[in-house]
Design a protein around this motif. Structure first.
Motif, PDB file in Angstrom:
ATOM      1  N   ARG A   1       0.883  -1.195   0.089  1.00  0.00           N
ATOM      2  CA  ARG A   1      -0.098  -0.079   0.095  1.00  0.00           C
ATOM      3  C   ARG A   1       0.874   1.311   0.063  1.00  0.00           C
ATOM      4  O   ARG A   1       1.555   1.405   0.846  1.00  0.00           O
ATOM      5  N   PHE A   2       0.990   2.099  -1.073  1.00  0.00           N
ATOM      6  CA  PHE A   2       1.453   3.132  -1.040  1.00  0.00           C
ATOM      7  C   PHE A   2       1.000   3.951  -2.349  1.00  0.00           C
ATOM      8  O   PHE A   2       0.238   3.492  -3.135  1.00  0.00           O
ATOM      9  N   GLN A   3       1.205   5.377  -2.379  1.00  0.00           N
ATOM     10  CA  GLN A   3       0.611   6.138  -3.444  1.00  0.00           C
ATOM     11  C   GLN A   3       1.428   5.737  -4.841  1.00  0.00           C
ATOM     12  O   GLN A   3       2.507   5.914  -4.825  1.00  0.00           O
TER      13      GLN A   3
ATOM     14  N   GLU B   1      23.557   1.066   3.139  1.00  0.00           N
ATOM     15  CA  GLU B   1      22.583   1.329   3.905  1.00  0.00           C
ATOM     16  C   GLU B   1      21.612   2.335   3.371  1.00  0.00           C
ATOM     17  O   GLU B   1      21.979   3.311   2.552  1.00  0.00           O
ATOM     18  N   ILE B   2      20.086   2.375   3.607  1.00  0.00           N
ATOM     19  CA  ILE B   2      19.210   3.102   2.878  1.00  0.00           C
ATOM     20  C   ILE B   2      18.371   3.728   3.828  1.00  0.00           C
ATOM     21  O   ILE B   2      18.079   2.703   4.701  1.00  0.00           O
ATOM     22  N   THR B   3      17.759   5.044   4.017  1.00  0.00           N
ATOM     23  CA  THR B   3      16.665   5.286   5.209  1.00  0.00           C
ATOM     24  C   THR B   3      15.558   6.029   4.301  1.00  0.00           C
ATOM     25  O   THR B   3      15.972   6.380   3.366  1.00  0.00           O
ATOM     26  N   PRO B   4      14.860   5.967   5.046  1.00  0.00           N
ATOM     27  CA  PRO B   4      13.571   6.709   4.551  1.00  0.00           C
ATOM     28  C   PRO B   4      14.049   8.268   4.083  1.00  0.00           C
ATOM     29  O   PRO B   4      13.366   8.865   3.250  1.00  0.00           O
TER      30      PRO B   4
ATOM     31  N   GLY C   1       6.897   2.790   3.450  1.00  0.00           N
ATOM     32  CA  GLY C   1       6.020   1.737   2.554  1.00  0.00           C
ATOM     33  C   GLY C   1       6.798   1.680   1.375  1.00  0.00           C
ATOM     34  O   GLY C   1       6.626   0.349   1.106  1.00  0.00           O
ATOM     35  N   LEU C   2       7.239   2.283   0.589  1.00  0.00           N
ATOM     36  CA  LEU C   2       7.823   2.102  -0.582  1.00  0.00           C
ATOM     37  C   LEU C   2       9.096   1.277  -0.470  1.00  0.00           C
ATOM     38  O   LEU C   2       9.210   0.389  -1.055  1.00  0.00           O
ATOM     39  N   ILE C   3       9.748   1.792   0.513  1.00  0.00           N
ATOM     40  CA  ILE C   3      11.238   0.515   0.820  1.00  0.00           C
ATOM     41  C   ILE C   3      10.648  -0.846   1.031  1.00  0.00           C
ATOM     42  O   ILE C   3      11.067  -1.690   0.375  1.00  0.00           O
ATOM     43  N   ARG C   4       9.460  -0.852   1.937  1.00  0.00           N
ATOM     44  CA  ARG C   4       9.193  -2.278   2.345  1.00  0.00           C
ATOM     45  C   ARG C   4       8.478  -2.840   0.925  1.00  0.00           C
ATOM     46  O   ARG C   4       8.193  -3.993   0.944  1.00  0.00           O
ATOM     47  N   ALA C   5       7.786  -2.267   0.080  1.00  0.00           N
ATOM     48  CA  ALA C   5       6.996  -2.632  -1.126  1.00  0.00           C
ATOM     49  C   ALA C   5       7.938  -3.239  -2.138  1.00  0.00           C
ATOM     50  O   ALA C   5       7.386  -4.014  -2.895  1.00  0.00           O
TER      51      ALA C   5
END
Length: 172
Positions: A17-19, A43-46, A82-86
């Motif tokens: 679920r993300f835009q 590493e990547i962060t929001p 949300g985008l990272i998790r998707a």
């Protein structure tokens, strides 16, 4: 020693679920996130995703709401998480079928929470322990929620056996 699996593509997780962006190409998003991860030393962060997405030319730009309001920054960080998790990576080893797996796992290091590519996180002892502890905690929470469902009794017995093996292995 067999070669490490290579990422050969990306997809969005089922039910993510993300835009949706204007052109929601999971491969383009995944490759761009990999570029960011490499740029920031694995590493990547929001914050990294959001900072990059502010550029209208970024393939991540259209996945965010850019109308400002009181909670705009926090909302966009939630969108970035949300985008990272998707993002789902498609891994391929020679002579083996491709395997789909979420690309990034959250590492809750004190003062520096971030996401890492799952293979990298699992190859470093300290982050591997963080991932496994978090997964076990999440499983135990899920188990508590569904403990009364008889259909999962066999799964819970197997989990108890696994826990005993892990505990006895930790003592040696």
């Amino acid at each position: 020693m067999s070669p490490a699996p290579k990422i050969v593509g990306f997809e969005f997780a089922t039910g993510a679920r993300f835009q949706a962006g204007e052109h929601p190409d999971a491969n383009e998003v995944g490759r761009h996130m990999e570029m960011l991860r490499e740029k920031f030393k694995g590493e990547i962060t929001p914050e990294d995703v959001l900072s990059d997405a502010k550029n209208p030319n970024s393939p991540l730009h259209s996945f965010f709401e850019w109308k400002d309001g009181d909670a705009a920054h926090q909302y966009r960080l939630a969108q970035a998480r949300g985008l990272i998790r998707a993002v789902v990576a498609i891994y391929k080893k020679p002579e083996e079928p491709a395997k789909k797996m979420r690309a990034y796992v959250h590492i809750k290091e004190a003062g520096a929470p971030h996401y890492r590519e799952i293979g990298h996180a699992m190859s470093v002892k300290s982050t591997r322990e963080i991932v496994l502890r978090n997964a076990w905690r999440e499983f135990q929470q899920w188990r508590q929620r569904y403990k009364d469902l008889a259909e999962f009794a066999t799964l819970f017995e197997a989990a108890d056996d696994l826990e005993q093996k892990l505990l006895s292995g930790a003592k040696h």
